[in-house]
Design a protein around this motif. Structure first.
Motif, PDB file in Angstrom:
ATOM      1  N   LYS A 353       0.829  -1.207   0.000  1.00  0.00           N
ATOM      2  CA  LYS A 353       0.000   0.000   0.000  1.00  0.00           C
ATOM      3  C   LYS A 353       0.865   1.260   0.000  1.00  0.00           C
ATOM      4  CE  LYS A 353      -3.994   1.722   2.587  1.00  0.00           C
ATOM      5  NZ  LYS A 353      -4.854   1.431   3.767  1.00  0.00           N
ATOM      6  N   LYS A 354       1.961   1.213   0.734  1.00  0.00           N
ATOM      7  CA  LYS A 354       2.857   2.370   0.767  1.00  0.00           C
ATOM      8  C   LYS A 354       3.481   2.611  -0.604  1.00  0.00           C
ATOM      9  CE  LYS A 354       6.724   4.467   3.256  1.00  0.00           C
ATOM     10  NZ  LYS A 354       7.326   4.986   2.000  1.00  0.00           N
ATOM     11  N   ILE A 357       0.905   4.470  -2.618  1.00  0.00           N
ATOM     12  CA  ILE A 357       0.804   5.870  -2.200  1.00  0.00           C
ATOM     13  C   ILE A 357       1.981   6.681  -2.725  1.00  0.00           C
ATOM     14  CG2 ILE A 357       0.888   7.397  -0.183  1.00  0.00           C
ATOM     15  CD1 ILE A 357      -0.720   5.277   1.331  1.00  0.00           C
ATOM     16  N   ASP A 358       3.179   6.111  -2.620  1.00  0.00           N
ATOM     17  CA  ASP A 358       4.374   6.814  -3.087  1.00  0.00           C
ATOM     18  C   ASP A 358       4.344   6.976  -4.610  1.00  0.00           C
ATOM     19  OD1 ASP A 358       5.237   6.904  -0.485  1.00  0.00           O
ATOM     20  OD2 ASP A 358       6.635   5.221  -0.670  1.00  0.00           O
ATOM     21  N   LYS A 361       1.964   9.618  -5.454  1.00  0.00           N
ATOM     22  CA  LYS A 361       2.315  10.875  -4.774  1.00  0.00           C
ATOM     23  C   LYS A 361       1.092  11.464  -4.060  1.00  0.00           C
ATOM     24  CE  LYS A 361       5.948  11.884  -8.164  1.00  0.00           C
ATOM     25  NZ  LYS A 361       6.469  12.830  -9.185  1.00  0.00           N
ATOM     26  N   LEU A 362       0.450  10.619  -3.273  1.00  0.00           N
ATOM     27  CA  LEU A 362      -0.754  11.042  -2.552  1.00  0.00           C
ATOM     28  C   LEU A 362      -0.397  11.507  -1.143  1.00  0.00           C
ATOM     29  CD1 LEU A 362      -3.147   8.121  -3.576  1.00  0.00           C
ATOM     30  CD2 LEU A 362      -2.995  10.401  -4.577  1.00  0.00           C
ATOM     31  N   VAL A 364      -1.496  11.159   1.784  1.00  0.00           N
ATOM     32  CA  VAL A 364      -2.335  10.414   2.735  1.00  0.00           C
ATOM     33  C   VAL A 364      -1.450   9.436   3.497  1.00  0.00           C
ATOM     34  CG1 VAL A 364      -4.393  10.633   1.289  1.00  0.00           C
ATOM     35  CG2 VAL A 364      -2.886   8.664   0.994  1.00  0.00           C
ATOM     36  N   ASP A 365      -2.041   8.845   4.550  1.00  0.00           N
ATOM     37  CA  ASP A 365      -1.262   7.895   5.335  1.00  0.00           C
ATOM     38  C   ASP A 365      -1.802   6.482   5.150  1.00  0.00           C
ATOM     39  OD1 ASP A 365      -3.488   7.505   7.096  1.00  0.00           O
ATOM     40  OD2 ASP A 365      -2.960   9.384   8.092  1.00  0.00           O
ATOM     41  N   LEU A 366      -1.128   5.542   5.791  1.00  0.00           N
ATOM     42  CA  LEU A 366      -1.464   4.136   5.612  1.00  0.00           C
ATOM     43  C   LEU A 366      -2.767   3.724   6.270  1.00  0.00           C
ATOM     44  CD1 LEU A 366       2.052   2.455   6.052  1.00  0.00           C
ATOM     45  CD2 LEU A 366       0.719   2.665   3.957  1.00  0.00           C
ATOM     46  N   PHE A 370      -8.303   2.363   0.668  1.00  0.00           N
ATOM     47  CA  PHE A 370      -8.310   2.674  -0.755  1.00  0.00           C
ATOM     48  C   PHE A 370      -9.258   1.720  -1.479  1.00  0.00           C
ATOM     49  CE2 PHE A 370      -4.593   4.923   0.462  1.00  0.00           C
ATOM     50  CZ  PHE A 370      -4.353   5.871  -0.514  1.00  0.00           C
ATOM     51  N   TYR A 405     -10.513   6.623   0.248  1.00  0.00           N
ATOM     52  CA  TYR A 405     -10.144   7.285  -0.999  1.00  0.00           C
ATOM     53  C   TYR A 405     -10.487   6.374  -2.169  1.00  0.00           C
ATOM     54  CZ  TYR A 405      -7.478  10.534   1.889  1.00  0.00           C
ATOM     55  OH  TYR A 405      -7.109  11.466   2.840  1.00  0.00           O
TER      56      TYR A 405
END
Length: 423
Positions: A353-354, A357-358, A361-362, A364-366, A370, A405
């Motif tokens: 998941k990280k 996100i990376d 480039k969102l 938000v946190d873990l 989603f 999200y």
């Protein structure tokens, strides 16, 4: 020689390095080939080498989609030109409007399974013919019928040229159904009458249908079929009407109907899709109850090692048997899943998941949930279904304690205006 299954498909999602696919049809074909190789299943596949592949998507400032095509450099692709024993390139040809269109044959080796790819962009052809294999699903009906002649008739001739005599022919969607007409021609040339040839082709053909809506099944006006196949009817030992009846629906020739007519087994890609297909095909056979239309259900799987995240692969390597990746169809190896500690499984999920996100480039946190939608943007796939009840959606998305999200990804066919409107 081991009896093989021939698998014909308009697209193959084998790797991003070979962009000759657009969506689920190609992804399934690619996974099918890889799984056959893993299980050492005797199979050979045929498709087309699209020099411009499927388009790349560019979103303009006003939100509209622009299709961008880039010519593929064959020398950098994971393919090899097929040659004769003397080293000369193998060429086959197909008849199009009274002339021979020549095709080079390339091979993408997927483990033990060769995937032969047909290519008209060679100096032996006229400029207009060299463009026939440019784009996946490009152009209008005239270009599409040429694609399908190359894929179907050319597919059979390709396998004959490389010395293959498949025991069974698997048609992946109706795009490839002209292969069955070519096989009828072969039987006719060998002296079989038309009815016997039809039964021989039908007994050795299976057909997978994918599309749940009538508009997604290729069809051509009868005059267009006459134009391209006027010199072909007599070669299958039949009257024009007999050949047309294999695919005729009203005043059009339907490729799915053709494949259905000349296949012993027909399957959808899930149980619900099988039922939808029965209802769709019932329009062709109104005298047969829809439940009795012979469409079986085979629920799609995936090629595990292609789609498995690195984080989960590390866990599987640690907790499953050493050869698990080559034995995924053996249910007993999955018993080791229960040995994975919950904490380690959750950490693997969070790691994947990280990376998402990376990559996106969102900010938000873990802890956020989603919900992803990554498909082709065709209207029947209902990308906007989640927007139907906006009040309920607002309550879900605006929770400060449980953030949610939505992530949408996909592109619409260049000729699909309603699908592009969704993007």
């Amino acid at each position: 020689m081991v009896a093989k299954i021939a698998y014909l498909s308009a697209e193959f999602g084998l790797s991003e390095a070979l962009p000759i696919y657009s969506g689920g049809l190609g992804v399934l074909a690619g996974d099918y080939v890889k799984a056959a190789s893993d299980d050492q299943f005797p199979m050979v596949a045929v498709g087309i080498l699209y020099r411009k592949g499927y388009f790349q998507q560019r979103i303009l400032p006003d939100g509209t989609q622009q299709a961008v095509y880039q010519v593929l450099n064959r020398s950098t692709l994971p393919i090899q030109r097929v040659v004769h024993e003397d080293g000369q390139p193998l060429l086959i040809s197909v008849p199009i409007l009274g002339r021979d269109v020549h095709l080079a044959v390339w091979c993408a080796r997927v483990g033990s399974v060769p995937v032969y790819l047909l290519d008209a962009d060679i100096i032996e052809n006229q400029p207009e013919d060299r463009a026939l294999t440019d784009r996946l699903y490009g152009g209008g009906d005239a270009e599409r019928i040429c694609h399908e002649i190359i894929l179907g008739i050319g597919g059979v001739r390709c396998l004959r040229a490389v010395g293959e005599s498949p025991a069974l022919w698997h048609l992946n969607e109706g795009h490839v159904a002209f292969a069955s007409l070519e096989r009828l021609r072969e039987y006719s040339a060998a002296g079989l009458d038309f009815r016997t040839a039809v039964e021989a082709v039908r007994a050795t053909t299976v057909f997978t249908t994918h599309t749940p809506v009538a508009a997604g099944h290729d069809s051509f006006e009868i005059p267009l079929i006459d134009k391209y196949f006027g010199d072909f009817y007599w070669q299958v030992g039949a009257e024009r009407s007999e050949v047309l009846d294999l695919g005729r629906i009203g005043n059009r020739f339907n490729m799915t109907r053709l494949a259905f007519s000349l296949s012993a087994k027909v399957n959808g890609v899930s149980k619900i899709h099988s039922r939808v297909s029965q209802q769709l095909f019932h329009q062709w056979f109104p005298h047969i109850p829809s439940a009795d239309i012979a469409v079986e259900a085979i629920t799609n799987g995936v090629h595990v090692t292609t789609w498995l995240s690195p984080e989960l692969k590390t866990l599987y390597d640690q907790y499953l048997v050493p050869n698990w990746a080559s034995s995924v169809s053996d249910q007993s190896i999955w018993n080791g899943i229960y040995n994975i500690p919950d904490g380690e499984l959750w950490a693997a999920h969070q790691g994947a998941k990280k990376r998402l996100i990376d990559r996106l480039k969102l900010p938000v946190d873990l802890d956020a949930l989603f919900i992803g939608f990554a498909r082709r943007f065709a209207t029947y796939k209902r990308a906007t279904l989640i927007l139907r009840d906006l009040n309920r959606l607002e309550a879900i998305l605006c929770s400060s304690e449980k953030p949610v999200y939505l992530v949408f990804a996909g592109k619409a066919h260049p000729n699909d205006g309603p699908g592009q409107d969704l993007t």
